[in-house]
Scaffold this motif. Structure first.
Motif, PDB file in Angstrom:
ATOM      1  N   ILE A 206       6.248 -11.640 -18.836  1.00  0.00           N
ATOM      2  CA  ILE A 206       6.339 -12.734 -17.855  1.00  0.00           C
ATOM      3  C   ILE A 206       5.324 -12.545 -16.735  1.00  0.00           C
ATOM      4  CG2 ILE A 206       8.743 -13.290 -18.354  1.00  0.00           C
ATOM      5  CD1 ILE A 206       9.474 -11.718 -15.768  1.00  0.00           C
ATOM      6  N   SER A 207       4.181 -11.941 -17.076  1.00  0.00           N
ATOM      7  CA  SER A 207       3.128 -11.738 -16.091  1.00  0.00           C
ATOM      8  C   SER A 207       2.765 -13.056 -15.417  1.00  0.00           C
ATOM      9  CB  SER A 207       1.889 -11.156 -16.772  1.00  0.00           C
ATOM     10  OG  SER A 207       0.824 -11.026 -15.868  1.00  0.00           O
ATOM     11  N   GLY A 208       2.626 -13.008 -14.103  1.00  0.00           N
ATOM     12  CA  GLY A 208       2.258 -14.201 -13.352  1.00  0.00           C
ATOM     13  C   GLY A 208       3.416 -14.881 -12.655  1.00  0.00           C
ATOM     14  N   VAL A 209       4.654 -14.467 -12.968  1.00  0.00           N
ATOM     15  CA  VAL A 209       5.816 -15.072 -12.310  1.00  0.00           C
ATOM     16  C   VAL A 209       5.898 -14.570 -10.870  1.00  0.00           C
ATOM     17  CG1 VAL A 209       8.335 -15.170 -12.247  1.00  0.00           C
ATOM     18  CG2 VAL A 209       7.127 -15.464 -14.410  1.00  0.00           C
ATOM     19  N   ALA A 210       6.027 -15.511  -9.931  1.00  0.00           N
ATOM     20  CA  ALA A 210       6.104 -15.160  -8.516  1.00  0.00           C
ATOM     21  C   ALA A 210       7.537 -15.242  -8.012  1.00  0.00           C
ATOM     22  CB  ALA A 210       5.209 -16.088  -7.696  1.00  0.00           C
ATOM     23  N   LEU A 211       7.933 -14.261  -7.241  1.00  0.00           N
ATOM     24  CA  LEU A 211       9.215 -14.256  -6.545  1.00  0.00           C
ATOM     25  C   LEU A 211       8.903 -14.502  -5.076  1.00  0.00           C
ATOM     26  CD1 LEU A 211      10.637 -11.050  -8.289  1.00  0.00           C
ATOM     27  CD2 LEU A 211      10.991 -13.434  -8.961  1.00  0.00           C
ATOM     28  N   GLU A 212       9.169 -15.715  -4.617  1.00  0.00           N
ATOM     29  CA  GLU A 212       8.647 -16.168  -3.340  1.00  0.00           C
ATOM     30  C   GLU A 212       9.232 -15.448  -2.128  1.00  0.00           C
ATOM     31  OE1 GLU A 212       6.130 -17.988  -3.103  1.00  0.00           O
ATOM     32  OE2 GLU A 212       5.966 -18.710  -5.171  1.00  0.00           O
ATOM     33  N   ASP A 213      10.464 -14.952  -2.235  1.00  0.00           N
ATOM     34  CA  ASP A 213      11.104 -14.318  -1.075  1.00  0.00           C
ATOM     35  C   ASP A 213      11.842 -13.069  -1.531  1.00  0.00           C
ATOM     36  OD1 ASP A 213      12.096 -13.782   1.430  1.00  0.00           O
ATOM     37  OD2 ASP A 213      13.659 -15.304   1.364  1.00  0.00           O
ATOM     38  N   THR A 214      11.280 -11.908  -1.207  1.00  0.00           N
ATOM     39  CA  THR A 214      11.895 -10.633  -1.575  1.00  0.00           C
ATOM     40  C   THR A 214      11.796  -9.675  -0.401  1.00  0.00           C
ATOM     41  OG1 THR A 214       9.800  -9.767  -2.459  1.00  0.00           O
ATOM     42  CG2 THR A 214      11.266 -10.874  -4.024  1.00  0.00           C
ATOM     43  N   ILE A 215      12.641  -8.657  -0.425  1.00  0.00           N
ATOM     44  CA  ILE A 215      12.504  -7.532   0.504  1.00  0.00           C
ATOM     45  C   ILE A 215      12.274  -6.284  -0.333  1.00  0.00           C
ATOM     46  CG2 ILE A 215      13.642  -6.060   2.201  1.00  0.00           C
ATOM     47  CD1 ILE A 215      15.181  -8.475   3.170  1.00  0.00           C
ATOM     48  N   ALA A 216      11.117  -5.659  -0.151  1.00  0.00           N
ATOM     49  CA  ALA A 216      10.812  -4.405  -0.835  1.00  0.00           C
ATOM     50  C   ALA A 216      11.051  -3.268   0.137  1.00  0.00           C
ATOM     51  CB  ALA A 216       9.373  -4.400  -1.319  1.00  0.00           C
ATOM     52  N   SER A 217      11.745  -2.239  -0.303  1.00  0.00           N
ATOM     53  CA  SER A 217      12.040  -1.126   0.594  1.00  0.00           C
ATOM     54  C   SER A 217      11.824   0.210  -0.098  1.00  0.00           C
ATOM     55  CB  SER A 217      13.472  -1.221   1.130  1.00  0.00           C
ATOM     56  OG  SER A 217      14.410  -1.215   0.077  1.00  0.00           O
ATOM     57  N   SER A 218      11.461   1.183   0.724  1.00  0.00           N
ATOM     58  CA  SER A 218      11.334   2.570   0.296  1.00  0.00           C
ATOM     59  C   SER A 218      11.870   3.408   1.442  1.00  0.00           C
ATOM     60  CB  SER A 218       9.875   2.925   0.008  1.00  0.00           C
ATOM     61  OG  SER A 218       9.751   4.300  -0.339  1.00  0.00           O
ATOM     62  N   GLY A 219      13.008   4.046   1.212  1.00  0.00           N
ATOM     63  CA  GLY A 219      13.669   4.725   2.320  1.00  0.00           C
ATOM     64  C   GLY A 219      14.118   3.702   3.348  1.00  0.00           C
ATOM     65  N   LYS A 220      13.751   3.934   4.606  1.00  0.00           N
ATOM     66  CA  LYS A 220      14.144   3.019   5.674  1.00  0.00           C
ATOM     67  C   LYS A 220      13.088   1.946   5.942  1.00  0.00           C
ATOM     68  CE  LYS A 220      17.053   6.395   8.084  1.00  0.00           C
ATOM     69  NZ  LYS A 220      17.287   7.113   9.375  1.00  0.00           N
ATOM     70  N   THR A 221      11.971   1.999   5.232  1.00  0.00           N
ATOM     71  CA  THR A 221      10.887   1.043   5.443  1.00  0.00           C
ATOM     72  C   THR A 221      11.108  -0.188   4.580  1.00  0.00           C
ATOM     73  OG1 THR A 221       9.384   2.882   5.869  1.00  0.00           O
ATOM     74  CG2 THR A 221       8.396   0.740   5.414  1.00  0.00           C
ATOM     75  N   ARG A 222      11.017  -1.384   5.191  1.00  0.00           N
ATOM     76  CA  ARG A 222      11.279  -2.636   4.489  1.00  0.00           C
ATOM     77  C   ARG A 222      10.220  -3.673   4.846  1.00  0.00           C
ATOM     78  NH1 ARG A 222      16.843  -3.937   3.774  1.00  0.00           N
ATOM     79  NH2 ARG A 222      16.565  -5.897   4.907  1.00  0.00           N
ATOM     80  N   PHE A 223       9.823  -4.457   3.830  1.00  0.00           N
ATOM     81  CA  PHE A 223       8.903  -5.568   4.058  1.00  0.00           C
ATOM     82  C   PHE A 223       9.441  -6.796   3.333  1.00  0.00           C
ATOM     83  CE2 PHE A 223       6.138  -1.883   4.609  1.00  0.00           C
ATOM     84  CZ  PHE A 223       5.490  -2.212   5.795  1.00  0.00           C
ATOM     85  N   ARG A 224       9.494  -7.906   4.057  1.00  0.00           N
ATOM     86  CA  ARG A 224       9.967  -9.151   3.463  1.00  0.00           C
ATOM     87  C   ARG A 224       8.795 -10.108   3.259  1.00  0.00           C
ATOM     88  NH1 ARG A 224      15.063 -12.960   5.389  1.00  0.00           N
ATOM     89  NH2 ARG A 224      14.771 -14.581   3.791  1.00  0.00           N
ATOM     90  N   GLU A 225       8.396 -10.236   2.023  1.00  0.00           N
ATOM     91  CA  GLU A 225       7.328 -11.158   1.634  1.00  0.00           C
ATOM     92  C   GLU A 225       7.495 -11.455   0.143  1.00  0.00           C
ATOM     93  OE1 GLU A 225       3.335 -10.872   3.314  1.00  0.00           O
ATOM     94  OE2 GLU A 225       3.929  -8.940   4.204  1.00  0.00           O
ATOM     95  N   ALA A 226       6.530 -12.149  -0.434  1.00  0.00           N
ATOM     96  CA  ALA A 226       6.591 -12.493  -1.850  1.00  0.00           C
ATOM     97  C   ALA A 226       6.234 -11.288  -2.720  1.00  0.00           C
ATOM     98  CB  ALA A 226       5.635 -13.642  -2.145  1.00  0.00           C
ATOM     99  N   SER A 227       6.751 -11.301  -3.950  1.00  0.00           N
ATOM    100  CA  SER A 227       6.373 -10.314  -4.963  1.00  0.00           C
ATOM    101  C   SER A 227       5.865 -11.059  -6.192  1.00  0.00           C
ATOM    102  CB  SER A 227       7.568  -9.429  -5.347  1.00  0.00           C
ATOM    103  OG  SER A 227       8.011  -8.655  -4.250  1.00  0.00           O
TER     104      SER A 227
END
Length: 389
Positions: A206-227
């Protein structure tokens, strides 16, 4: 005979041109040397050709370094607003996209032309397409063998960048110079880079599928943007951001529906609808088909036990992934690590143990977030070195 000047700058990218222009406009005689024949290719390809040249929200917390306080002085001495003023003084328009990101209205070449003009104002001597064969320090002078010439100056600014995007000329010469003069290096790694997943992740189809609103986190660090799903793993702004904090062997966690109250969502969903159709209101159907097995997708929601519904909510909120690696320096926007900031004076960018030797930009262990932060570090650190060299 050696050619003499006051300041030698190695690297004609963002930080190097800023340093050369600043020093030159102070009346210093500057030579700018770069092995590449094309000027500032990293600026040229940035921002889809529009150059995401800074960010309105620049602050020290947006930078990753072994010493998180190091960047404060340079960012304070030359701010994003200073660079915006420079852009506007050349009649260039700009616009803001998401999260404070500023792009040039014209094209990235306009930013390059502006920096080149600033160097011309400082009467900078150019040596493009000129490889550096050696650097040494004798009698208080830095001596640089470049092409068929030998230059000497009392100040040397190393603005050679990191290891990212070697296909446009990145090399490790800046790290070699740092080692030569006894400076410690923080281990380097690709940053702001797509992450790869094991083949069994089943996402390649399913290469190319966009997830418009996600939160990616590693430990306590979080970023909310598209994946974005790629043929080898995951990319997109949220993934690139978290990649700078991810360590090999570690996990990242994705929240696939940060805007949704999942308790209310499942409570009000049609009990007769298949699970796949229910989740189709939250996520692209192609993603659901790969993310859930067929048995789960095709079951009516009413057939799920409370425990199964709870597990599904947990998976939506915390999809735990263990990347197999990153896409490497070829796909990385910047390099994490580099010249140890403990060896540099934060107010001047000069090496504490080697008077007259400066390191600026990506070669230093300061890595910004995605969205113009790394260019601002280049402008700020280059300007500070140019003021002091």
């Amino acid at each position: 005979m050696n050619k003499t000047c006051d300041v030698i700058v190695l690297g004609a990218g963002a930080a190097g041109m800023m340093a050369a222009a600043t020093a030159g406009q102070r009346g210093r005689r500057v030579v700018l040397i770069d092995h590449a024949t094309k000027l500032a290719e990293k600026i040229r390809i940035s921002g889809g050709g529009r150059c995401n040249f800074t960010n309105l929200n620049v602050r020290p917390e947006c930078y990753l370094s072994q010493n998180p306080h190091f960047c404060k002085s340079a960012l304070r001495q030359y701010t994003q607003h200073d660079f915006i003023a420079l852009v506007e003084s050349y009649g260039l328009g700009w616009h803001e996209k998401t999260l404070g990101q500023l792009f040039c209205d014209q094209h990235s070449g306009a930013i390059i032309d502006m920096l080149k003009a600033e160097c011309e104002r400082g009467l900078v001597t150019w040596r493009m397409g000129t490889a550096v064969a050696g650097v040494r320090h004798e009698g208080g002078q830095f001596i640089v063998e470049a092409g068929e010439e030998v230059w000497q100056a009392e100040a040397l600014i190393v603005a050679t960048g990191g290891l990212s995007i070697p296909q446009i000329g990145a090399t490790g010469i800046g790290y070699d110079i740092a080692r030569q003069f006894g400076l410690n290096l923080i281990e380097t790694a690709p940053a702001l880079v797509p992450l790869q997943l094991p083949p069994e992740s089943l996402l390649a189809e399913i290469s190319g599928v966009a997830l418009e609103d996600t939160i990616a986190s590693s430990g306590k660090t979080r970023f909310r943007e598209a994946s974005l799903v790629t043929h080898r793993g995951l990319s997109g702004p949220a993934i690139l951001q978290i990649s700078s904090f991810w360590q090999p062997g570690g996990e990242i966690v994705l929240d696939l529906a940060p805007e949704c109250d999942l308790d209310e969502f499942f409570a009000t969903a049609s009990r007769d609808a298949h699970v796949g159709n229910v989740l189709g209101e939250l996520l692209p159907r192609r993603f659901i088909d790969a993310w859930l097995d067929e048995e789960m997708r095709t079951r009516p929601l009413k057939q799920l036990s409370p425990k199964q519904v709870s597990a599904l909510k947990e998976k939506l909120r915390r999809w735990v992934l263990r990347p197999s690696g990153s896409a490497g320096y070829k796909k990385a926007e910047v390099t994490r690590g580099g010249v140890d900031t403990q060896a540099l004076d934060s107010k001047t960018m000069m090496a504490k143990a080697v008077p007259g030797l400066y390191f600026v930009g990506e070669v230093v262990d300061v890595t910004g977030w995605l969205g113009g932060y790394n260019f601002q570090w280049a402008w700020s650190s280059g300007h500070v070195a140019g003021l002091n060299a």
